[in-house]
Design an enzyme around this catalytic site. Structure first.
Site, PDB file in Angstrom:
ATOM      1  N   GLU A 115       4.697  -2.579  -5.880  1.00 33.05           N
ATOM      2  CA  GLU A 115       5.285  -3.318  -4.760  1.00 33.05           C
ATOM      3  C   GLU A 115       5.321  -4.820  -4.965  1.00 33.05           C
ATOM      4  O   GLU A 115       6.117  -5.517  -4.336  1.00 33.05           O
ATOM      5  CB  GLU A 115       4.523  -3.000  -3.457  1.00 33.05           C
ATOM      6  CG  GLU A 115       4.666  -1.542  -3.041  1.00 33.05           C
ATOM      7  CD  GLU A 115       4.369  -1.324  -1.565  1.00 33.05           C
ATOM      8  OE1 GLU A 115       3.672  -2.157  -0.972  1.00 33.05           O
ATOM      9  OE2 GLU A 115       4.836  -0.303  -1.036  1.00 33.05           O
ATOM     10  N   GLU A 128      -0.090   0.668  -6.485  1.00 30.29           N
ATOM     11  CA  GLU A 128       0.743   0.132  -5.403  1.00 30.29           C
ATOM     12  C   GLU A 128       0.981  -1.370  -5.575  1.00 30.29           C
ATOM     13  O   GLU A 128       2.076  -1.864  -5.346  1.00 30.29           O
ATOM     14  CB  GLU A 128       0.094   0.414  -4.037  1.00 30.29           C
ATOM     15  CG  GLU A 128       0.127   1.887  -3.617  1.00 30.29           C
ATOM     16  CD  GLU A 128       1.544   2.382  -3.265  1.00 30.29           C
ATOM     17  OE1 GLU A 128       2.438   1.553  -3.086  1.00 30.29           O
ATOM     18  OE2 GLU A 128       1.722   3.620  -3.192  1.00 30.29           O
ATOM     19  N   SER A 147      -9.157   6.047  12.240  1.00 30.50           N
ATOM     20  CA  SER A 147      -8.983   6.586  13.593  1.00 30.50           C
ATOM     21  C   SER A 147      -7.592   7.187  13.754  1.00 30.50           C
ATOM     22  O   SER A 147      -6.669   6.906  12.993  1.00 30.50           O
ATOM     23  CB  SER A 147      -9.251   5.517  14.650  1.00 30.50           C
ATOM     24  OG  SER A 147      -8.447   4.404  14.410  1.00 30.50           O
ATOM     25  N   GLY A 205       0.826  -1.211   0.000  1.00 27.49           N
ATOM     26  CA  GLY A 205       0.000   0.000   0.000  1.00 27.49           C
ATOM     27  C   GLY A 205       0.847   1.242   0.000  1.00 27.49           C
ATOM     28  O   GLY A 205       2.077   1.160   0.000  1.00 27.49           O
ATOM     29  N   GLU A 236      11.024  -7.114   0.560  1.00 27.11           N
ATOM     30  CA  GLU A 236      10.730  -8.492   0.187  1.00 27.11           C
ATOM     31  C   GLU A 236       9.219  -8.692   0.170  1.00 27.11           C
ATOM     32  O   GLU A 236       8.509  -8.145   1.003  1.00 27.11           O
ATOM     33  CB  GLU A 236      11.359  -9.439   1.215  1.00 27.11           C
ATOM     34  CG  GLU A 236      11.608 -10.825   0.686  1.00 27.11           C
ATOM     35  CD  GLU A 236      12.151 -11.767   1.781  1.00 27.11           C
ATOM     36  OE1 GLU A 236      12.009 -12.980   1.619  1.00 27.11           O
ATOM     37  OE2 GLU A 236      12.681 -11.259   2.783  1.00 27.11           O
TER      38      GLU A 236
END
Lengths: 232, 232
Positions: free
Chosen positions: B69, B65, B85, B47, B118
């Protein structure tokens, strides 16, 4: 005072799709008439900006807006979906976390307040033109509600504590948007054995008074722990 | 250059729970080992921050992403829930829109890239300590997947195009976390008539080769339009 960041950030708001059933078991949505531009005088979902300065969570913000704009409190509220594309709001980029709420209209009244000039219930099948992308949010909420009533007993949130079997069936028909076969519907509820026969009948009706039931929440919770699946 | 606003705004990020099935039909999740603090060396969901400067939608950000990634593209992706939150991230207030993805591991490989050192698959029943509130996000994703496979045929996204009935059953058992009665499971799929018998058997196995099936997506779409409900 200004708040500055290295990268641009969208504003974060919440919007609420509040469902209620009227006394004819028609599914309704609570709308607020906008007092300010953009979309002045148009109908919109209750909602507003999340207040970081108040340390509130997204759900806090949704509950606060519902309280401020419509005077409803202590209701079933669940997150629906986040709408984040660039051109939702003509002023600036606003990402909105949408919630949906289920209100038992026999136990909650409502009032309009703050920056909304009027609050009113509209039938889901006869909505006015909505501000922003609120029609898209409403469509998503109806889709979620239709899926969810089939496998979770959330529909009871919309009914009075004591209801007739006919009210329950009309609730499902109103949400699903289709007529249901009464015998089949009755058979499914009988086989789950989650309705309590209250040994009472409804009062003040012109036809033969029907038996009253309540939903056995405790039994449902116990069954759920054992892997039981609610299914209509 | 700084971006300034009248009210404080949280940063907006996306996080992805990517599910895959290994060759033993064990449900796995793709994790990335963090190269930077906070939570340096801890495992986390793929993310990152939404790029307003690139005009990307939330889903665009999630797909970017995943590509950057983990090198995965063109996969089933759906929004899960938004976590907003205050103390999710020790650096600052970050609201994160979580997505879940379903990957057919026989057709997608993966690689680690950018700020992740990784990428690795972990069984959902044996996850390492996760960074941030990512365990909470994973729990929510598993709950959504468990609910959704029962009433939408999304499980097939995790299987190869051609699969045995035993693979299909193990897929459901792995997702639901419980053994299923084979006859009952078979009966439900037979009554929906959505599996195509390919008149082929699997190759290169040590036991008696099993028949291969595919999911009849076109038939399902047609039935759905007519109000058909998938149900397992």
């Amino acid at each position: 005072m200004l708040y500055s960041y290295k990268y641009p950030r969208p504003a974060l708001s919440v919007d609420c799709v509040v469902f209620g059933l009227d006394d004819k078991e028609t599914l309704k949505i609570l709308l607020i008439q906008r007092r300010n531009s953009p979309f002045k005088d148009k109908w919109a979902l209750p909602g507003g900006f999340m207040r970081m300065d108040k340390d509130e969570s997204l759900e806090d913000a949704a509950r606060r807006e519902l309280h401020e704009e419509a005077g409803v409190e202590n209701i079933f509220l669940e997150q629906l979906y986040t709408f984040g594309s660039k051109n939702r709001d003509p002023r600036e980029w606003v990402a909105s976390v949408a919630y949906y709420a289920l209100v038992n209209l026999s136990e909650h009244s409502l009032r309009a307040a703050t920056d909304a000039s009027e609050a009113q219930w509209f039938s889901t099948t006869d909505l006015p033109d909505l501000a922003f992308d609120h029609q898209e949010i409403v469509d998503k909420a109806i889709e979620r509600l239709r899926n969810k009533v089939r496998y979770q007993p959330i529909g009871f949130e919309l009914l009075p504590k004591k209801f007739t079997f006919s009210q329950l069936q009309k609730l499902y028909e109103s949400i699903l948007g289709q007529k249901l076969d009464k015998r089949n519907f009755l058979r499914k509820f009988r086989s789950m054995d989650l309705l309590v026969d209250l040994n009472e009948v409804q009062g003040e009706v012109h036809h033969r008074p029907a038996k009253l039931y309540s939903f056995n929440e405790k039994k449902y919770e116990k069954l759920k722990e054992k892997g039981f699946n609610f299914e209509i």
